[in-house]
Design a protein around this motif. Structure first.
Motif, mmCIF file in Angstrom:
data_model
loop_
_atom_site.group_PDB
_atom_site.id
_atom_site.type_symbol
_atom_site.label_atom_id
_atom_site.label_comp_id
_atom_site.label_asym_id
_atom_site.label_seq_id
_atom_site.Cartn_x
_atom_site.Cartn_y
_atom_site.Cartn_z
ATOM 1 N N LYS A 26 62.757 32.104 6.455
ATOM 2 C CA LYS A 26 61.435 32.301 5.861
ATOM 3 C C LYS A 26 60.335 31.866 6.832
ATOM 4 O O LYS A 26 59.362 32.586 7.046
ATOM 5 C CB LYS A 26 61.341 31.499 4.559
ATOM 6 C CG LYS A 26 60.027 31.630 3.850
ATOM 7 C CD LYS A 26 60.005 30.779 2.594
ATOM 8 C CE LYS A 26 58.640 30.801 1.943
ATOM 9 N NZ LYS A 26 58.557 29.884 0.809
ATOM 10 N N ILE A 27 60.518 30.705 7.435
ATOM 11 C CA ILE A 27 59.521 30.194 8.385
ATOM 12 C C ILE A 27 59.435 31.105 9.602
ATOM 13 O O ILE A 27 58.336 31.402 10.095
ATOM 14 C CB ILE A 27 59.863 28.745 8.794
ATOM 15 C CG1 ILE A 27 59.643 27.808 7.601
ATOM 16 C CG2 ILE A 27 59.045 28.289 9.997
ATOM 17 C CD1 ILE A 27 60.205 26.417 7.794
ATOM 18 N N LEU A 28 60.572 31.579 10.076
ATOM 19 C CA LEU A 28 60.597 32.473 11.226
ATOM 20 C C LEU A 28 59.879 33.783 10.913
ATOM 21 O O LEU A 28 59.087 34.281 11.728
ATOM 22 C CB LEU A 28 62.044 32.737 11.640
ATOM 23 C CG LEU A 28 62.285 33.339 13.009
ATOM 24 C CD1 LEU A 28 61.717 32.444 14.106
ATOM 25 C CD2 LEU A 28 63.780 33.528 13.231
ATOM 26 N N ASP A 29 60.129 34.345 9.733
ATOM 27 C CA ASP A 29 59.444 35.576 9.329
ATOM 28 C C ASP A 29 57.936 35.362 9.221
ATOM 29 O O ASP A 29 57.151 36.219 9.656
ATOM 30 C CB ASP A 29 59.990 36.076 7.990
ATOM 31 C CG ASP A 29 61.401 36.643 8.102
ATOM 32 O OD1 ASP A 29 61.834 36.943 9.234
ATOM 33 O OD2 ASP A 29 62.069 36.775 7.049
ATOM 34 N N GLU A 30 57.536 34.238 8.654
ATOM 35 C CA GLU A 30 56.104 33.942 8.547
ATOM 36 C C GLU A 30 55.469 33.802 9.925
ATOM 37 O O GLU A 30 54.356 34.287 10.156
ATOM 38 C CB GLU A 30 55.888 32.663 7.733
ATOM 39 C CG GLU A 30 56.167 32.823 6.260
ATOM 40 C CD GLU A 30 56.125 31.509 5.488
ATOM 41 O OE1 GLU A 30 55.900 30.444 6.108
ATOM 42 O OE2 GLU A 30 56.321 31.549 4.260
ATOM 43 N N ALA A 31 56.186 33.164 10.841
ATOM 44 C CA ALA A 31 55.664 33.000 12.205
ATOM 45 C C ALA A 31 55.529 34.352 12.895
ATOM 46 O O ALA A 31 54.550 34.607 13.604
ATOM 47 C CB ALA A 31 56.577 32.078 13.009
ATOM 48 N N ARG A 32 56.508 35.223 12.683
ATOM 49 C CA ARG A 32 56.434 36.569 13.279
ATOM 50 C C ARG A 32 55.245 37.338 12.727
ATOM 51 O O ARG A 32 54.530 38.008 13.473
ATOM 52 C CB ARG A 32 57.728 37.331 13.006
ATOM 53 C CG ARG A 32 58.872 36.892 13.878
ATOM 54 C CD ARG A 32 60.104 37.768 13.663
ATOM 55 N NE ARG A 32 61.195 37.297 14.504
ATOM 56 C CZ ARG A 32 62.432 37.134 14.100
ATOM 57 N NH1 ARG A 32 62.764 37.413 12.847
ATOM 58 N NH2 ARG A 32 63.361 36.718 14.915
ATOM 59 N N GLU A 33 55.038 37.267 11.417
ATOM 60 C CA GLU A 33 53.904 37.953 10.805
ATOM 61 C C GLU A 33 52.579 37.411 11.344
ATOM 62 O O GLU A 33 51.673 38.170 11.660
ATOM 63 C CB GLU A 33 53.940 37.803 9.276
ATOM 64 C CG GLU A 33 54.764 38.816 8.569
ATOM 65 C CD GLU A 33 54.385 40.243 8.874
ATOM 66 O OE1 GLU A 33 53.188 40.604 8.778
ATOM 67 O OE2 GLU A 33 55.277 41.009 9.249
ATOM 68 N N GLU A 34 52.509 36.102 11.443
ATOM 69 C CA GLU A 34 51.283 35.481 11.953
ATOM 70 C C GLU A 34 51.030 35.886 13.407
ATOM 71 O O GLU A 34 49.893 36.164 13.789
ATOM 72 C CB GLU A 34 51.384 33.959 11.838
ATOM 73 C CG GLU A 34 50.074 33.261 12.097
ATOM 74 C CD GLU A 34 50.150 31.771 11.806
ATOM 75 O OE1 GLU A 34 49.369 31.030 12.423
ATOM 76 O OE2 GLU A 34 50.973 31.355 10.966
ATOM 77 N N SER A 35 52.097 35.954 14.196
ATOM 78 C CA SER A 35 51.919 36.352 15.596
ATOM 79 C C SER A 35 51.474 37.805 15.692
ATOM 80 O O SER A 35 50.655 38.150 16.556
ATOM 81 C CB SER A 35 53.198 36.119 16.401
ATOM 82 O OG SER A 35 54.219 37.019 16.027
ATOM 83 N N LYS A 36 51.977 38.670 14.801
ATOM 84 C CA LYS A 36 51.529 40.067 14.794
ATOM 85 C C LYS A 36 50.034 40.142 14.499
ATOM 86 O O LYS A 36 49.304 40.905 15.127
ATOM 87 C CB LYS A 36 52.296 40.873 13.742
ATOM 88 C CG LYS A 36 53.693 41.232 14.138
ATOM 89 C CD LYS A 36 54.372 42.033 13.029
ATOM 90 C CE LYS A 36 55.820 42.302 13.346
ATOM 91 N NZ LYS A 36 56.510 43.025 12.256
ATOM 92 N N ILE A 37 49.596 39.345 13.531
ATOM 93 C CA ILE A 37 48.175 39.344 13.171
ATOM 94 C C ILE A 37 47.334 38.847 14.341
ATOM 95 O O ILE A 37 46.294 39.431 14.662
ATOM 96 C CB ILE A 37 47.950 38.475 11.913
ATOM 97 C CG1 ILE A 37 48.583 39.155 10.694
ATOM 98 C CG2 ILE A 37 46.467 38.212 11.677
ATOM 99 C CD1 ILE A 37 48.643 38.286 9.461
ATOM 100 N N ILE A 38 47.792 37.792 14.994
ATOM 101 C CA ILE A 38 47.061 37.248 16.141
ATOM 102 C C ILE A 38 46.979 38.280 17.257
ATOM 103 O O ILE A 38 45.916 38.475 17.869
ATOM 104 C CB ILE A 38 47.712 35.940 16.632
ATOM 105 C CG1 ILE A 38 47.505 34.831 15.592
ATOM 106 C CG2 ILE A 38 47.168 35.519 17.991
ATOM 107 C CD1 ILE A 38 48.310 33.578 15.848
#
Length: 104
Positions: free
Chosen positions: A44-56
């Motif tokens: 879950k944390i990894l998926d959230e980090a990936r999503e956040e990096s995509k947004i950035i």
């Protein structure tokens, strides 16, 4: 009386052994559940980090586009000015050649 005491001790030992066995089984089950939970949380944390990096990354791309747009427009204007300058020079050169030919 001694026989009852021995039987009572044996019963207590059996109950203790049963309790220990059950505790071992319970601890294995708890460990298994905690490992599954921690794996789930990790994903879950990894998926959230990936999503956040995509947004950035998308934000950075958009910011780059916005910053490069005026530079691009300036470059287009400069290219057009250079092309117009070359056309003016060409036209002047042609006129000079024509004038020389006509004057002779």
């Amino acid at each position: 009386m001694a026989l009852e005491a021995i039987k009572s001790i044996k019963d207590a030992e059996k109950k203790a052994a049963d309790i220990i066995s059950q505790a071992i089984l319970d601890s294995k089950e708890i460990l298994k559940k905690s490992e599954a939970y921690s794996e789930e949380q990790y994903k879950k944390i990894l998926d959230e980090a990936r999503e956040e990096s995509k947004i950035i990354i998308e934000d950075a791309k958009e910011e780059g586009r916005m910053k490069s747009e005026p530079i691009n427009e300036t470059g287009k204007i400069e290219i057009e000015n250079i092309l117009n300058l070359e056309k003016e020079r060409f036209d002047r050169s042609v006129n000079m050649v024509v004038e020389r030919i006509v004057k002779k």
